[in-house]
Design an enzyme around this catalytic site. Structure first.
Site, PDB file in Angstrom:
ATOM      1  N   SER A 134       1.560 -30.736 -25.067  1.00  0.00           N
ATOM      2  CA  SER A 134       2.114 -31.714 -24.135  1.00  0.00           C
ATOM      3  C   SER A 134       1.823 -31.307 -22.696  1.00  0.00           C
ATOM      4  O   SER A 134       1.484 -30.166 -22.407  1.00  0.00           O
ATOM      5  CB  SER A 134       3.625 -31.825 -24.337  1.00  0.00           C
ATOM      6  N   ALA A 138       3.630 -31.148 -18.812  1.00  0.00           N
ATOM      7  CA  ALA A 138       4.974 -30.817 -18.358  1.00  0.00           C
ATOM      8  C   ALA A 138       5.824 -32.075 -18.245  1.00  0.00           C
ATOM      9  O   ALA A 138       5.345 -33.120 -17.792  1.00  0.00           O
ATOM     10  CB  ALA A 138       4.897 -30.116 -17.004  1.00  0.00           C
ATOM     11  N   SER A 180       9.145 -29.046 -16.656  1.00  0.00           N
ATOM     12  CA  SER A 180       8.728 -27.671 -16.367  1.00  0.00           C
ATOM     13  C   SER A 180       7.584 -27.670 -15.352  1.00  0.00           C
ATOM     14  O   SER A 180       7.016 -28.718 -15.045  1.00  0.00           O
ATOM     15  CB  SER A 180       8.277 -26.982 -17.660  1.00  0.00           C
ATOM     16  N   ASP A 221      18.644 -32.969 -24.800  1.00  0.00           N
ATOM     17  CA  ASP A 221      17.737 -32.461 -25.838  1.00  0.00           C
ATOM     18  C   ASP A 221      18.518 -32.238 -27.129  1.00  0.00           C
ATOM     19  O   ASP A 221      18.705 -31.099 -27.556  1.00  0.00           O
ATOM     20  CB  ASP A 221      17.100 -31.144 -25.376  1.00  0.00           C
ATOM     21  N   GLY A 245      11.674 -24.190 -22.465  1.00  0.00           N
ATOM     22  CA  GLY A 245      12.821 -23.691 -21.726  1.00  0.00           C
ATOM     23  C   GLY A 245      12.633 -22.337 -21.082  1.00  0.00           C
ATOM     24  O   GLY A 245      13.548 -21.829 -20.437  1.00  0.00           O
TER      25      GLY A 245
END
Length: 500
Positions: free
Chosen positions: A192, A194, A197, A254, A166
């Site tokens: 991970s 994106a 993002s 989320d 975030g």
């Protein structure tokens, strides 16, 4: 009913079949119903889509989700019922608490692709709207870890670090891994790519070296260097989580319980034992307040205790981007700069704090750890040397320099209109701007922030620079920037933004 298979060139997450309207009517099925398909002793269940023209009567279209069915195979097709877990999803939509068996059935059906997109979305929405209790989160995490591929290590302390995300430019992981591995600890970091993002850790590391490896290759890398920086999706640590994330993405959902299950199921599958979780909070971050961050941290620790994991949470300010660069190449340049003793001070400080927490956890567990602080290890050049070792073993150039890492050459600068102080750098807007410029797919695309919150600015000073690899992408980013205040400068006349 017997039908002849016709492969259909569509990529789907789960097995999907196309039926002609006439055959669907004969079978008594509709779109999103299920059919059982039998051939040569094999049975599969497919989700129905009905068509007038794409397949003829007497034939059945099979998506890429049926890799073993060949063109012309004759199959027996019969209607099939819903998985039992759909009833549990309905119960969750009604606000009921699910038990371990119900959660296990949902996880098993997600893993086996037995739920339709609509049913999986319903599960995600139910978890978001009604929340997951602490007990549900514990059981869900355990069940998700059970279906993942496992990594195991001989060391009693296997360190790890995770951020819930975030915050733009929050590329502390490569620095932390290099410092921790240089101190003699084991830190096999799977990261991970994106999702929403401009860059995940795996995208940034891919600027330096390959990141996709088998479990055996990861073990070899860690044995040689003490750490790794690889893409977790290549080793199926938590395949259910990957599918749930894809369902969450369109609505940017989320749920906190799902966040905890996502993070800790992967950490347990990765064989991690001592984990520091970075929870950024503030305007524009996923967690908006300190009290909310504290509640989430408490739940992380409780679920970690249930799984036998040692968890420490770092509550960090997340209102501003951490690094100067946002986008794979630009963030890679920041990482290298910090390792070389330069770079953005917030990125350096945050990396040091997280590494020191890991050192404290290891010492409390009785592990022999380098006596030096994280700052001493970084300033000595040991972390840079370790990072270059990891890059080399993962197949990259250990001598890479910042000059080798060039961003996109299509650029646009945005300047201050007035004198004053920078009062806000919008995390979400700057991330969206970098994506409009082409990140993460275009590694050289992104944004460089030249003024941070609290900095003085004079009219004409450059606030940020957009980098793109194509003129079309630059124009898309330019249009987005024109409609938003990415970096806001407050002067005496701040109350009046503009006259129209």
């Amino acid at each position: 009913m017997e039908l002849t298979v016709e492969p259909i060139d569509i990529g789907t997450e789960r097995p999907v079949v196309l039926l002609n309207c006439a055959d669907a009517e004969t079978l008594g099925v509709h779109s999103l119903d299920r059919v059982e398909i039998d051939w040569d002793g094999t049975t599969e269940v497919g989700i129905v889509k009905v068509t007038d023209e794409l397949v003829a009567a007497g034939r059945i279209g099979a998506s890429h989700g049926f890799p073993e069915i060949t063109d012309g195979t004759v199959v027996a097709v019969t209607p099939a019922g819903q998985p039992e877990s759909v009833e549990s999803i309905r119960r969750k939509l009604d606000g009921r608490e699910l038990d371990s068996d119900e959660l296990g059935a949902i996880v098993a059906d997600i893993e086996a692709d037995r739920l339709s997109d609509l049913e999986l979305s319903a599960y995600v929405c139910a978890s978001h709207a009604n929340g997951l209790s602490l007990e549900e989160t514990k059981q869900l995490t355990e069940r998700m870890a059970e279906v993942g591929k496992q990594l195991s290590w001989e060391q009693p302390v296997v360190a790890d670090k995770h951020s819930i995300g975030g915050v733009a430019g929050n590329r502390v992981t490569p620095v932390v891994v290099a410092i921790v591995a240089a101190a003699g600890l084991t830190i096999p970091k799977t990261s991970s790519r994106a999702v929403t993002s401009p860059a995940g850790t795996a995208d940034t590391m891919e600027v330096f070296c390959p990141v996709e490896f088998s479990r055996e290759e990861i073990r070899d890398i860690v044995t040689e260097t003490g750490g790794c920086l690889v893409w977790g999706g290549a080793v199926d640590l938590s395949p259910v989580d990957d599918k749930v994330i894809r369902a969450q993405r369109p609505l940017s959902l989320d749920p906190p319980g799902q966040v905890i299950a996502s993070v800790l199921s992967k950490k347990q599958s990765a064989g991690s034992s001592h984990i520091v979780v970075d929870i950024p909070y503030g305007a524009g971050a996923k967690v908006t307040s300190l009290s909310e961050a504290r509640d989430l941290a408490d739940d992380f620790r409780r679920v970690g205790d249930h799984l036998g994991l040692t968890i420490e949470c770092a509550l960090t300010r997340g209102s501003d981007p951490i690094g100067h660069g946002i986008g794979p190449v630009l963030e890679a340049r920041d990482v290298l700069a910090v390792l070389e003793g330069e770079g953005p001070e917030p990125l350096r400080i945050k990396s040091l704090r997280l590494a020191d927490i890991i050192f404290d956890m290891a010492r409390e567990a009785g592990m022999p750890v380098d006596d030096r602080s994280a700052a001493d290890i970084l300033d000595s050049g040991a972390a840079l040397s370790k990072f270059r070792d990891i890059v080399a073993v993962q197949g990259g150039d250990p001598d890479v320099s910042r000059d080798d890492l060039q961003p996109g050459d299509r650029t646009e600068t945005v300047t201050a209109d007035t004198d004053g102080l920078v009062v806000d750098v919008d995390n979400q807007a700057v991330s969206q701007l970098a994506r409009r410029a082409g990140a993460p797919n275009d590694h050289g695309a992104g944004v460089v922030i030249h003024r941070r919150t609290g900095d003085k600015a004079v009219a004409g000073d450059v606030l940020y620079t957009i980098h793109a690899e194509s003129s079309d992408r630059l124009e898309a980013a330019r249009e987005y920037a024109a409609g938003d205040e990415i970096v806001r400068v407050g002067g005496r006349d701040e109350a009046l933004v503009e006259r129209r």
